[in-house]
Design a protein around this motif. Structure first.
Motif, PDB file in Angstrom:
ATOM      1  N   SER A  16     -20.119   0.637   4.933  1.00  0.00           N
ATOM      2  CA  SER A  16     -20.528  -0.698   5.360  1.00  0.00           C
ATOM      3  C   SER A  16     -20.045  -1.775   4.389  1.00  0.00           C
ATOM      4  CB  SER A  16     -22.049  -0.775   5.495  1.00  0.00           C
ATOM      5  OG  SER A  16     -22.675  -0.469   4.255  1.00  0.00           O
ATOM      6  N   ARG A  17     -19.582  -1.359   3.200  1.00  0.00           N
ATOM      7  CA  ARG A  17     -19.054  -2.314   2.230  1.00  0.00           C
ATOM      8  C   ARG A  17     -17.582  -2.648   2.505  1.00  0.00           C
ATOM      9  NH1 ARG A  17     -19.993  -0.170  -3.688  1.00  0.00           N
ATOM     10  NH2 ARG A  17     -18.581  -1.929  -4.062  1.00  0.00           N
ATOM     11  N   CYS A  18     -17.014  -2.021   3.510  1.00  0.00           N
ATOM     12  CA  CYS A  18     -15.602  -2.245   3.837  1.00  0.00           C
ATOM     13  C   CYS A  18     -15.337  -3.737   3.995  1.00  0.00           C
ATOM     14  CB  CYS A  18     -15.234  -1.501   5.118  1.00  0.00           C
ATOM     15  SG  CYS A  18     -13.545  -1.759   5.663  1.00  0.00           S
ATOM     16  N   ASN A  19     -14.318  -4.248   3.309  1.00  0.00           N
ATOM     17  CA  ASN A  19     -14.062  -5.685   3.381  1.00  0.00           C
ATOM     18  C   ASN A  19     -12.872  -6.043   4.255  1.00  0.00           C
ATOM     19  OD1 ASN A  19     -12.021  -4.808   1.740  1.00  0.00           O
ATOM     20  ND2 ASN A  19     -12.549  -6.076  -0.018  1.00  0.00           N
ATOM     21  N   VAL A  20     -12.473  -5.123   5.142  1.00  0.00           N
ATOM     22  CA  VAL A  20     -11.436  -5.472   6.108  1.00  0.00           C
ATOM     23  C   VAL A  20     -11.928  -5.379   7.548  1.00  0.00           C
ATOM     24  CG1 VAL A  20      -9.547  -4.785   4.583  1.00  0.00           C
ATOM     25  CG2 VAL A  20     -10.477  -3.120   6.180  1.00  0.00           C
ATOM     26  N   ARG A  21     -13.144  -4.859   7.742  1.00  0.00           N
ATOM     27  CA  ARG A  21     -13.722  -4.840   9.096  1.00  0.00           C
ATOM     28  C   ARG A  21     -15.229  -4.629   8.979  1.00  0.00           C
ATOM     29  NH1 ARG A  21     -14.318   0.246  12.127  1.00  0.00           N
ATOM     30  NH2 ARG A  21     -13.261  -0.732  13.883  1.00  0.00           N
ATOM     31  N   ASP A  57     -10.682   4.253  14.314  1.00  0.00           N
ATOM     32  CA  ASP A  57     -10.505   3.045  13.509  1.00  0.00           C
ATOM     33  C   ASP A  57     -11.575   2.877  12.443  1.00  0.00           C
ATOM     34  OD1 ASP A  57      -8.162   2.131  14.759  1.00  0.00           O
ATOM     35  OD2 ASP A  57      -9.330   1.340  16.440  1.00  0.00           O
ATOM     36  N   PHE A  58     -12.485   3.836  12.354  1.00  0.00           N
ATOM     37  CA  PHE A  58     -13.500   3.773  11.295  1.00  0.00           C
ATOM     38  C   PHE A  58     -12.791   3.895   9.944  1.00  0.00           C
ATOM     39  CE2 PHE A  58     -16.710   5.478   8.420  1.00  0.00           C
ATOM     40  CZ  PHE A  58     -17.801   4.663   8.706  1.00  0.00           C
ATOM     41  N   HIS A  59     -13.071   2.974   9.027  1.00  0.00           N
ATOM     42  CA  HIS A  59     -12.363   2.929   7.750  1.00  0.00           C
ATOM     43  C   HIS A  59     -13.137   3.648   6.635  1.00  0.00           C
ATOM     44  CE1 HIS A  59      -9.602   0.291   9.697  1.00  0.00           C
ATOM     45  NE2 HIS A  59      -9.033  -0.133   8.584  1.00  0.00           N
ATOM     46  N   TRP A  60     -12.386   4.416   5.836  1.00  0.00           N
ATOM     47  CA  TRP A  60     -12.947   5.137   4.699  1.00  0.00           C
ATOM     48  C   TRP A  60     -12.362   4.594   3.397  1.00  0.00           C
ATOM     49  CZ3 TRP A  60     -16.911   8.366   5.488  1.00  0.00           C
ATOM     50  CH2 TRP A  60     -17.072   8.952   6.744  1.00  0.00           C
ATOM     51  N   PRO A  61     -13.155   4.632   2.304  1.00  0.00           N
ATOM     52  CA  PRO A  61     -12.636   4.168   1.000  1.00  0.00           C
ATOM     53  C   PRO A  61     -11.784   5.260   0.363  1.00  0.00           C
ATOM     54  CG  PRO A  61     -14.926   4.857   0.794  1.00  0.00           C
ATOM     55  CD  PRO A  61     -14.578   4.990   2.254  1.00  0.00           C
ATOM     56  N   ILE A  62     -10.492   5.016   0.207  1.00  0.00           N
ATOM     57  CA  ILE A  62      -9.545   6.047  -0.215  1.00  0.00           C
ATOM     58  C   ILE A  62      -9.044   5.788  -1.638  1.00  0.00           C
ATOM     59  CG2 ILE A  62      -7.329   7.152   0.284  1.00  0.00           C
ATOM     60  CD1 ILE A  62      -9.550   7.703   2.341  1.00  0.00           C
ATOM     61  N   PHE A  63      -9.086   6.847  -2.458  1.00  0.00           N
ATOM     62  CA  PHE A  63      -8.513   6.838  -3.806  1.00  0.00           C
ATOM     63  C   PHE A  63      -7.286   7.746  -3.793  1.00  0.00           C
ATOM     64  CE2 PHE A  63      -7.972   9.097  -7.827  1.00  0.00           C
ATOM     65  CZ  PHE A  63      -7.897   8.069  -8.746  1.00  0.00           C
ATOM     66  N   PHE A  64      -6.125   7.211  -4.182  1.00  0.00           N
ATOM     67  CA  PHE A  64      -4.885   7.976  -4.159  1.00  0.00           C
ATOM     68  C   PHE A  64      -4.637   8.638  -5.516  1.00  0.00           C
ATOM     69  CE2 PHE A  64      -4.285   4.976  -0.692  1.00  0.00           C
ATOM     70  CZ  PHE A  64      -3.702   5.761   0.279  1.00  0.00           C
ATOM     71  N   TYR A  65      -4.451   9.952  -5.494  1.00  0.00           N
ATOM     72  CA  TYR A  65      -4.092  10.647  -6.728  1.00  0.00           C
ATOM     73  C   TYR A  65      -2.676  10.249  -7.143  1.00  0.00           C
ATOM     74  CZ  TYR A  65      -8.250  13.543  -6.245  1.00  0.00           C
ATOM     75  OH  TYR A  65      -9.558  13.973  -6.158  1.00  0.00           O
ATOM     76  N   GLY A  66      -2.418  10.322  -8.435  1.00  0.00           N
ATOM     77  CA  GLY A  66      -1.101   9.967  -8.949  1.00  0.00           C
ATOM     78  C   GLY A  66      -0.997   8.490  -9.249  1.00  0.00           C
ATOM     79  N   SER A  67      -1.123   7.639  -8.225  1.00  0.00           N
ATOM     80  CA  SER A  67      -1.012   6.188  -8.421  1.00  0.00           C
ATOM     81  C   SER A  67      -2.341   5.556  -8.829  1.00  0.00           C
ATOM     82  CB  SER A  67      -0.518   5.519  -7.142  1.00  0.00           C
ATOM     83  OG  SER A  67      -1.502   5.618  -6.115  1.00  0.00           O
ATOM     84  N   TRP A 100     -13.529  -0.019  -7.364  1.00  0.00           N
ATOM     85  CA  TRP A 100     -14.214  -0.519  -6.172  1.00  0.00           C
ATOM     86  C   TRP A 100     -15.216  -1.619  -6.529  1.00  0.00           C
ATOM     87  CZ3 TRP A 100     -12.199   0.793  -1.695  1.00  0.00           C
ATOM     88  CH2 TRP A 100     -11.507   2.011  -1.574  1.00  0.00           C
ATOM     89  N   ASP A 101     -15.780  -1.541  -7.732  1.00  0.00           N
ATOM     90  CA  ASP A 101     -16.776  -2.529  -8.138  1.00  0.00           C
ATOM     91  C   ASP A 101     -16.166  -3.892  -8.424  1.00  0.00           C
ATOM     92  OD1 ASP A 101     -19.179  -0.759  -8.269  1.00  0.00           O
ATOM     93  OD2 ASP A 101     -17.930   0.287  -9.736  1.00  0.00           O
ATOM     94  N   ARG A 102     -14.836  -3.927  -8.576  1.00  0.00           N
ATOM     95  CA  ARG A 102     -14.170  -5.200  -8.862  1.00  0.00           C
ATOM     96  C   ARG A 102     -13.651  -5.879  -7.596  1.00  0.00           C
ATOM     97  NH1 ARG A 102     -12.482  -1.939 -13.242  1.00  0.00           N
ATOM     98  NH2 ARG A 102     -10.523  -1.366 -12.239  1.00  0.00           N
ATOM     99  N   LEU A 103     -13.854  -5.237  -6.440  1.00  0.00           N
ATOM    100  CA  LEU A 103     -13.416  -5.841  -5.185  1.00  0.00           C
ATOM    101  C   LEU A 103     -14.498  -6.756  -4.637  1.00  0.00           C
ATOM    102  CD1 LEU A 103     -11.718  -2.847  -3.347  1.00  0.00           C
ATOM    103  CD2 LEU A 103     -10.632  -4.730  -4.534  1.00  0.00           C
ATOM    104  N   PRO A 104     -14.129  -7.906  -4.073  1.00  0.00           N
ATOM    105  CA  PRO A 104     -15.125  -8.793  -3.487  1.00  0.00           C
ATOM    106  C   PRO A 104     -15.623  -8.239  -2.162  1.00  0.00           C
ATOM    107  CG  PRO A 104     -12.942  -9.635  -3.044  1.00  0.00           C
ATOM    108  CD  PRO A 104     -12.761  -8.437  -3.947  1.00  0.00           C
ATOM    109  N   PRO A 105     -16.807  -8.648  -1.734  1.00  0.00           N
ATOM    110  CA  PRO A 105     -17.306  -8.203  -0.434  1.00  0.00           C
ATOM    111  C   PRO A 105     -16.537  -8.872   0.696  1.00  0.00           C
ATOM    112  CG  PRO A 105     -18.768  -9.850  -1.351  1.00  0.00           C
ATOM    113  CD  PRO A 105     -17.741  -9.551  -2.420  1.00  0.00           C
ATOM    114  N   ARG A 106     -16.742  -8.367   1.921  1.00  0.00           N
ATOM    115  CA  ARG A 106     -16.112  -8.982   3.079  1.00  0.00           C
ATOM    116  C   ARG A 106     -16.609 -10.410   3.220  1.00  0.00           C
ATOM    117  NH1 ARG A 106     -18.037  -5.839   6.335  1.00  0.00           N
ATOM    118  NH2 ARG A 106     -19.695  -7.122   7.171  1.00  0.00           N
TER     119      ARG A 106
END
Length: 376
Positions: free
Chosen positions: A35-40, A53-63, A141-147
């Motif tokens: 529910s914290r998703c800031n794109v929808r 289209d349900f969005h999940w918070p994704i962390f990419f390994y490597g980058s 994630w804590d440094r991202l602004p809310p929607r």
């Protein structure tokens, strides 16, 4: 980690995630309330469970990048590891997913694969049961602004016309044929009420590139959830500070050209100038059109792909220092050293460029002989 029955994915899962322009990549669904998703706008669980289209918070390994991605772009890890794991870079990221699964994670120690102390385990169980939102570790994630309040899904629009923080995670850009033009207001930009959430904005006066030095026709590259490249179409001066309007283009590494994304525009204020990692003057931009004549394109004289990568890495090193993330700063510093060596070896070849398909008109402008191959 548990996955709610009836749906294929859940927070804590290791998956392959597909972002446009990149191969499927080893990733982790982080323990961030959906529910914290800031794109929808969405609830904490998919409705129905199979909502693509349900969005999940994704962390990419490597980058170690983060992004909100739709469920349709996620794939079961074990089921696809052989299919997606052939790429050497993907293999290295897969190795990190095995050896350091909980790096930059909301719970646990985040190193050597050690995840759970008793306290962390209790916190995680409470989080899963929706009894608490407390987590053990602060992450990106804590440094991202809310929607933005009242904002609807932006499945067709990359960014609001009103000023927003450049740290906002954006959806993948749709294909050109699917994107409608966006109207941009010429009114003065509003102040950013949440600018203190990111050191890049707080210390915007220490930015590598400054809006006051950028003019119409200039090229800029800016970092959102990934690099964006564009041309300045308008510069506005006001009592609250200067701002620039940017038309973004797609960077085609295959043909060394930038192709216009119609309607993909953003206004960048002085407070957000810290996200700009490269600036080239208008006279370095050579405009043309693709072979079909339907799309504008251009090249930047005297710049190689390695120059863009080096500028991005230097920016990353500075920003990691501002944000107090020493591990990231060290990684970027290594990239900078490696790229400096590479660009130094390429210096003697400057001026020898590949010409993109359909852009033969650029050849005389660059002073290039007719023998260069244009069919690649």
């Amino acid at each position: 980690m548990p996955v709610t029955p009836g749906r294929p994915f859940g927070c804590g899962d290791i998956v392959f995630a597909k972002m446009k322009g990149f191969p499927p990549w080893p990733a982790r669904i982080d323990m961030i309330r959906p529910s914290r998703c800031n794109v929808r706008e969405q609830e904490n669980l998919p409705t129905p469970h199979t909502d693509p289209d349900f969005h999940w918070p994704i962390f990419f390994y490597g980058s170690h990048q983060i992004s909100w991605l739709p469920q349709k772009d996620l794939f079961e890890f074990e089921e696809h590891r052989d299919e997606f794991g052939a790429n050497p870079q993907v293999k290295r990221a897969m190795e990190e997913s095995r050896k350091n699964t909980f790096i930059n994670f909301q719970f646990g120690e985040g190193n050597s694969g050690i995840a759970w102390s008793e306290r962390h385990s209790q916190m995680a169980h409470a989080w899963f049961r929706h009894q608490s939102d407390e987590v053990a570790n602060e992450t990106a994630w804590d440094r991202l602004p809310p929607r933005k309040k009242g904002r609807k899904s932006i499945s067709r629009v990359r960014v609001d016309s009103s000023p927003t923080k450049a740290t906002q995670v954006l959806e993948d850009i749709p294909e050109l044929t699917d994107l409608n033009a966006i109207e941009i207001s010429d009114s003065e930009p509003e102040s950013d009420t949440q600018s203190d959430e990111d050191a890049v904005v707080v210390k915007y006066q220490d930015s590598i590139h400054r809006i006051e030095d950028i003019n119409e026709g200039d090229f800029i590259a800016a970092m959102y959830e990934k690099p964006y490249y564009g041309l300045v179409t308008k510069k506005t001066k006001s009592h609250s500070g200067d701002s620039i309007l940017v038309q973004f283009y797609t960077r085609s590494d295959k043909h060394d050209v930038f192709i216009e994304k119609k309607g993909d525009v953003d206004r960048i204020t002085e407070e957000r100038q810290g996200y700009i990692f490269l600036h080239a003057l208008a006279h370095e931009v050579v405009m043309s059109k693709t072979k079909s004549g339907k799309q504008k394109c251009f090249v930047i004289q005297e710049y190689t792909p390695e120059d863009f990568d080096l500028a991005e890495s230097k920016w990353g090193m500075k920003v990691s220092s501002l944000r107090g993330v020493p591990d990231e700063e060290e990684n970027y510093e290594k990239k900078v050293r490696d790229l400096i060596k590479k660009t130094s070896s390429l210096f003697s070849n400057r001026g020898i460029y590949r010409i993109p398909i359909g852009c033969e008109k650029l050849r005389p402008l660059l002073g290039m002989p007719d023998v260069f191959d244009v069919t690649m």
